[in-house]
Design a protein around this motif. Sequence first.
Motif, PDB file in Angstrom:
ATOM      1  N   GLY A  71     123.402  51.176  26.551  1.00 47.29           N
ATOM      2  CA  GLY A  71     122.711  51.280  25.471  1.00 47.29           C
ATOM      3  C   GLY A  71     121.302  50.520  25.907  1.00 47.29           C
ATOM      4  O   GLY A  71     121.343  49.527  26.923  1.00 47.29           O
ATOM      5  N   VAL A  72     119.995  51.322  25.864  1.00 48.23           N
ATOM      6  CA  VAL A  72     118.852  50.924  26.677  1.00 48.23           C
ATOM      7  C   VAL A  72     117.982  50.616  25.517  1.00 48.23           C
ATOM      8  O   VAL A  72     117.889  51.232  24.108  1.00 48.23           O
ATOM      9  CB  VAL A  72     118.154  52.081  27.118  1.00 48.23           C
ATOM     10  CG1 VAL A  72     116.901  51.954  27.770  1.00 48.23           C
ATOM     11  CG2 VAL A  72     119.152  52.436  28.325  1.00 48.23           C
ATOM     12  N   ASP A  73     117.158  49.244  25.561  1.00 52.10           N
ATOM     13  CA  ASP A  73     116.271  48.792  24.645  1.00 52.10           C
ATOM     14  C   ASP A  73     115.168  50.076  24.450  1.00 52.10           C
ATOM     15  O   ASP A  73     114.598  50.270  25.448  1.00 52.10           O
ATOM     16  CB  ASP A  73     115.526  47.662  24.712  1.00 52.10           C
ATOM     17  CG  ASP A  73     114.768  47.159  23.934  1.00 52.10           C
ATOM     18  OD1 ASP A  73     113.818  47.780  23.835  1.00 52.10           O
ATOM     19  OD2 ASP A  73     114.877  45.806  23.549  1.00 52.10           O
ATOM     20  N   ALA A  74     115.005  50.708  23.330  1.00 49.28           N
ATOM     21  CA  ALA A  74     113.746  51.839  23.351  1.00 49.28           C
ATOM     22  C   ALA A  74     112.490  51.201  23.644  1.00 49.28           C
ATOM     23  O   ALA A  74     111.866  52.149  24.359  1.00 49.28           O
ATOM     24  CB  ALA A  74     114.094  52.333  21.897  1.00 49.28           C
ATOM     25  N   LYS A  75     112.204  50.155  23.419  1.00 45.68           N
ATOM     26  CA  LYS A  75     111.015  49.756  23.537  1.00 45.68           C
ATOM     27  C   LYS A  75     110.459  49.348  24.951  1.00 45.68           C
ATOM     28  O   LYS A  75     109.540  49.705  25.929  1.00 45.68           O
ATOM     29  CB  LYS A  75     110.552  48.553  22.645  1.00 45.68           C
ATOM     30  CG  LYS A  75     109.195  48.142  22.861  1.00 45.68           C
ATOM     31  CD  LYS A  75     108.788  47.196  21.645  1.00 45.68           C
ATOM     32  CE  LYS A  75     107.289  46.550  21.815  1.00 45.68           C
ATOM     33  NZ  LYS A  75     106.813  45.801  21.022  1.00 45.68           N
ATOM     34  N   SER A  76     111.715  48.693  25.510  1.00 47.39           N
ATOM     35  CA  SER A  76     111.423  47.884  27.107  1.00 47.39           C
ATOM     36  C   SER A  76     111.908  48.868  28.150  1.00 47.39           C
ATOM     37  O   SER A  76     111.805  48.925  29.319  1.00 47.39           O
ATOM     38  CB  SER A  76     111.948  46.580  27.118  1.00 47.39           C
ATOM     39  OG  SER A  76     113.370  46.646  27.011  1.00 47.39           O
ATOM     40  N   GLY A  77     113.007  49.781  27.836  1.00 46.32           N
ATOM     41  CA  GLY A  77     113.667  50.703  28.756  1.00 46.32           C
ATOM     42  C   GLY A  77     114.705  49.853  29.500  1.00 46.32           C
ATOM     43  O   GLY A  77     115.451  50.444  30.144  1.00 46.32           O
ATOM     44  N   LYS A  78     114.858  48.578  29.047  1.00 47.82           N
ATOM     45  CA  LYS A  78     116.107  47.752  29.806  1.00 47.82           C
ATOM     46  C   LYS A  78     117.163  47.996  29.089  1.00 47.82           C
ATOM     47  O   LYS A  78     117.368  47.980  28.059  1.00 47.82           O
ATOM     48  CB  LYS A  78     115.640  46.316  29.757  1.00 47.82           C
ATOM     49  CG  LYS A  78     116.583  45.334  30.284  1.00 47.82           C
ATOM     50  CD  LYS A  78     116.227  44.025  29.990  1.00 47.82           C
ATOM     51  CE  LYS A  78     117.202  43.001  30.360  1.00 47.82           C
ATOM     52  NZ  LYS A  78     117.030  41.640  30.376  1.00 47.82           N
ATOM     53  N   THR A  79     118.401  48.300  30.187  1.00 48.72           N
ATOM     54  CA  THR A  79     119.570  48.413  29.802  1.00 48.72           C
ATOM     55  C   THR A  79     120.392  47.134  29.213  1.00 48.72           C
ATOM     56  O   THR A  79     120.458  46.100  30.059  1.00 48.72           O
ATOM     57  CB  THR A  79     120.410  49.024  30.911  1.00 48.72           C
ATOM     58  OG1 THR A  79     120.226  50.147  31.368  1.00 48.72           O
ATOM     59  CG2 THR A  79     121.971  49.030  30.635  1.00 48.72           C
ATOM     60  N   VAL A  80     120.848  47.269  28.211  1.00 55.53           N
ATOM     61  CA  VAL A  80     121.303  45.958  27.501  1.00 55.53           C
ATOM     62  C   VAL A  80     122.677  46.087  27.047  1.00 55.53           C
ATOM     63  O   VAL A  80     123.567  45.004  26.788  1.00 55.53           O
ATOM     64  CB  VAL A  80     120.492  45.762  26.242  1.00 55.53           C
ATOM     65  CG1 VAL A  80     118.951  45.346  26.586  1.00 55.53           C
ATOM     66  CG2 VAL A  80     120.361  46.746  25.136  1.00 55.53           C
TER      67      VAL A  80
END
Length: 141
Positions: A71-80
Motif C-alpha cells: 500500500g503506497v501513499d498516493a501523494k508521497s509515493g511512500k510505501t506505508v
Amino acid sequence: MLYLGNLDAKRDWGHARDYIEGMHRILQADAPDDFVLATGETRSVRAFVELAFAEVGRRIEWRGKGVEETGVDAKSGKTVVRIDPEYFRPTEVDLLVGDASKAREKLGWKPKTSFAQLVKEMVAGDLEEARREAAGGKHSV
C-alpha cells in the motif's frame, strides 16, 4: 510501516459499545437463550485500511499481488503497508458475518455505530495515544 496479513479477508466489524448494549439486553431477557450480536455487514481488511488512512487525509494505492502487494501513499509515493505472511491465520476464514436477526426480534437490539464511524473513532483514539506519547506522557495500560 503497517504490516498486515490477508487484505481480502472480510469481517463483520462492530463497535464494542453496541455489543455491550446487546449483552446487557441479553442479561435482561425473561429467559436464558443464545443470541448472535453482529452488524450483518462485511468489509475487507483492505477497506478498513483505506478508510483509516483517509481519516488522516491519505489515499492508499495498492501495487503488486499476493505477499508482494504493498500500500503506497498516493501523494508521497511512500510505501506505508506491506504484507507479512506471519500475520496470515493458519485456518483463515475468508468471510465472517453474523446474523443478529434473533437479537433484533426478541431483544430489540441493533448496532448503532456504522463502519465508517467505528474506523473514525479508532483512528482518533490512536492519534490521541500518539500525541500523548510524543508529549512524553506515555499512557500506561
